[in-house]
Design a protein around this motif. Structure first.
Motif, PDB file in Angstrom:
ATOM      1  N   VAL A 150       0.852  -1.195   0.000  1.00 11.74           N
ATOM      2  CA  VAL A 150       0.000   0.000   0.000  1.00 11.74           C
ATOM      3  C   VAL A 150       0.888   1.245   0.000  1.00 11.74           C
ATOM      4  O   VAL A 150       1.795   1.365   0.829  1.00 11.74           O
ATOM      5  N   GLU A 151       0.633   2.143  -0.953  1.00  9.89           N
ATOM      6  CA  GLU A 151       1.359   3.408  -1.009  1.00  9.89           C
ATOM      7  C   GLU A 151       0.498   4.505  -0.386  1.00  9.89           C
ATOM      8  O   GLU A 151      -0.625   4.733  -0.835  1.00  9.89           O
ATOM      9  N   ASP A 152       1.025   5.171   0.628  1.00  8.72           N
ATOM     10  CA  ASP A 152       0.362   6.348   1.188  1.00  8.72           C
ATOM     11  C   ASP A 152       0.785   7.535   0.323  1.00  8.72           C
ATOM     12  O   ASP A 152       1.913   8.016   0.423  1.00  8.72           O
ATOM     13  N   CYS A 153      -0.132   7.968  -0.538  1.00 10.77           N
ATOM     14  CA  CYS A 153       0.151   9.022  -1.527  1.00 10.77           C
ATOM     15  C   CYS A 153      -0.436  10.368  -1.097  1.00 10.77           C
ATOM     16  O   CYS A 153      -0.689  11.237  -1.939  1.00 10.77           O
ATOM     17  N   ALA A 154      -0.650  10.549   0.210  1.00 13.85           N
ATOM     18  CA  ALA A 154      -1.272  11.788   0.687  1.00 13.85           C
ATOM     19  C   ALA A 154      -0.493  13.024   0.234  1.00 13.85           C
ATOM     20  O   ALA A 154      -1.075  14.095   0.068  1.00 13.85           O
ATOM     21  N   LEU A 155       0.825  12.861   0.052  1.00 14.86           N
ATOM     22  CA  LEU A 155       1.652  14.007  -0.351  1.00 14.86           C
ATOM     23  C   LEU A 155       2.165  13.859  -1.780  1.00 14.86           C
ATOM     24  O   LEU A 155       3.048  14.607  -2.194  1.00 14.86           O
TER      25      LEU A 155
END
Ligand SMILES: *Cc1c(COP(=O)(O)O)cnc(C)c1O
Length: 383
Positions: A150-155
């Motif tokens: 899972v990639e946390d792409c919030a930024l």
């Protein structure tokens, strides 16, 4: 003079879109959600996009769908937002933290394998400040160990590796539309994925686990609930704002890149600080902010430096105030000592995030650099 760290850019189009959504009488389950999902999928090149109520909700759905729980372990970067770890913790699984590497603040790929155990089911990364993590190495480890990614792409909206947008390299990518992020829906998030079954599960589980969507019901109120789920929906008002914001996102990103370049130039040669490495060739960053890391001698005096910059009208932030395992909840639950995750701890303790958002002009970057320079000089030494 005021140079805020972040300011959402909402104009006449967003205002009109919200009014239209209100007047339509359809506040959830409507055409705007669908239009927003299509638009964000087109922007990222994702085959599937599911809009939800926040990035945290998207992360939780990603893990929930996998069915992980007590006894399972998930690798999580130490240098990230609490949400990245909370989403794992909420399932009952255990986040196993990996330190950052010093040149980008991203997960130290060389340390991941040592954290893998027979209980490890999955791996998460965050693209820290919008510079993509070293995904070749991450995916290689994931393949070797059979881990879901899972990639946390919030930024990282707009950040890509080669032709692939972040979030589509691993199995799921999760985005945030919180006001301080690259684009906003007030609150909101989205999940993108290459896997149709993941998108289908997320669509059911964002709405109580119902077996058919509102549009699929032939008779109002008739549905079954074969599985557990949440209410993680995005409203039509939020989606209406989102449609306009995605349209403007390429322009926002262009302005961020220009400001980032102007600020990098204005900071060149300044004593007392170092900058993170830029994205390597073929990798595109999304320029969330420009963080400078203070030399050790200055780091202790960061509160004064931040205070002086604030007095001069320059907004700053800190990403992130502590490595997640040092936050009280995780420290008390898992017993992490102060000397753990030293690289992330040093970045947390010593860095200052400077603004580069599209609410600012390249000319204002010289002011940001000058105000930092003065604050460093007055605080003792640098300049
Ligand atoms: C902001 C942020 C989140 C949380 O996003 P929400 O939409 O507020 O849930 C998660 N991860 C990272 C890396 C963030 O910066």
């Amino acid at each position: 003079m005021q140079i805020p760290f972040a300011r959402p850019l909402l104009g006449a189009e967003e205002r009109q879109a919200v009014l239209d959504a209100m007047d339509s009488g359809v506040l959830v389950h409507g055409p705007r959600l669908h239009a927003f999902e299509e638009a964000f999928a087109a922007f990222t090149g994702a085959p599937h996009c599911v809009a939800v109520s926040s990035c945290t909700a998207a992360l939780h759905l990603a893990w929930f769908h996998l069915g992980i729980g007590p006894g399972d372990e998930v690798i999580v970067p130490a240098q990230t937002h609490a949400a990245t770890a909370h989403a794992v913790e909420l399932t009952g699984a255990t986040p196993v933290f990996v330190d950052a590497e010093p040149h980008t603040g991203n997960i130290d790929v060389g340390r991941i394998e040592a954290a893998v155990t027979p209980r490890t089911r999955a791996l998460s990364v965050v693209h820290f400040l919008g510079v993509p993590a070293e995904m070749d190495g991450v995916m290689e480890i994931a393949r070797r160990n059979g881990l879901f990614v899972v990639e946390d792409c919030a930024l990282s909206p707009g950040a890509s590796i080669g032709e692939t947008h972040t979030g589509l390299i691993g199995d799921v990518g999760c985005f945030s539309f919180y006001p301080a992020k690259h684009m906003t829906t007030a609150e909101g998030g989205a999940l993108i994925t290459r896997h149709e079954e993941v998108a289908r599960a997320a669509r059911r589980q964002r709405a109580f686990g119902m077996d058919r969507s509102f549009a699929e019901r032939t008779m109002a109120g008739i549905y079954d609930v074969p599985e557990l789920g949440f209410n993680y929906r995005m409203s039509e008002l939020q989606a209406a704002i989102g449609v306009e914001q995605v349209r403007r996102l390429p322009d926002f990103l262009r302005r961020r890149a220009e400001n980032h370049a102007a600020l990098t130039e204005a900071l060149a040669g300044m004593d007392g600080i170092r900058l993170f490495d830029p994205a390597p060739d073929g990798v595109r960053a999304s320029h969330y902010c420009l963080s400078v890391v203070l030399d050790d001698a200055l780091a202790e005096r960061r509160p004064e430096i931040l205070e002086q910059m604030k007095e001069q009208g320059v907004g700053t932030s800190v990403y992130y105030p502590a490595p997640v395992p040092h936050l009280t909840y995780y420290r008390e639950k898992y017993g992490y000592g102060e000397d753990t995750f030293p690289v992330a701890a040093r970045i947390s303790r010593s860095s200052i995030a400077l603004p580069v958002g599209p609410h600012l002009e390249p000319g204002e970057m010289r002011t940001v650099a000058a105000v930092l320079h003065d604050a460093l000089a007055r605080t003792g030494g640098a300049g």
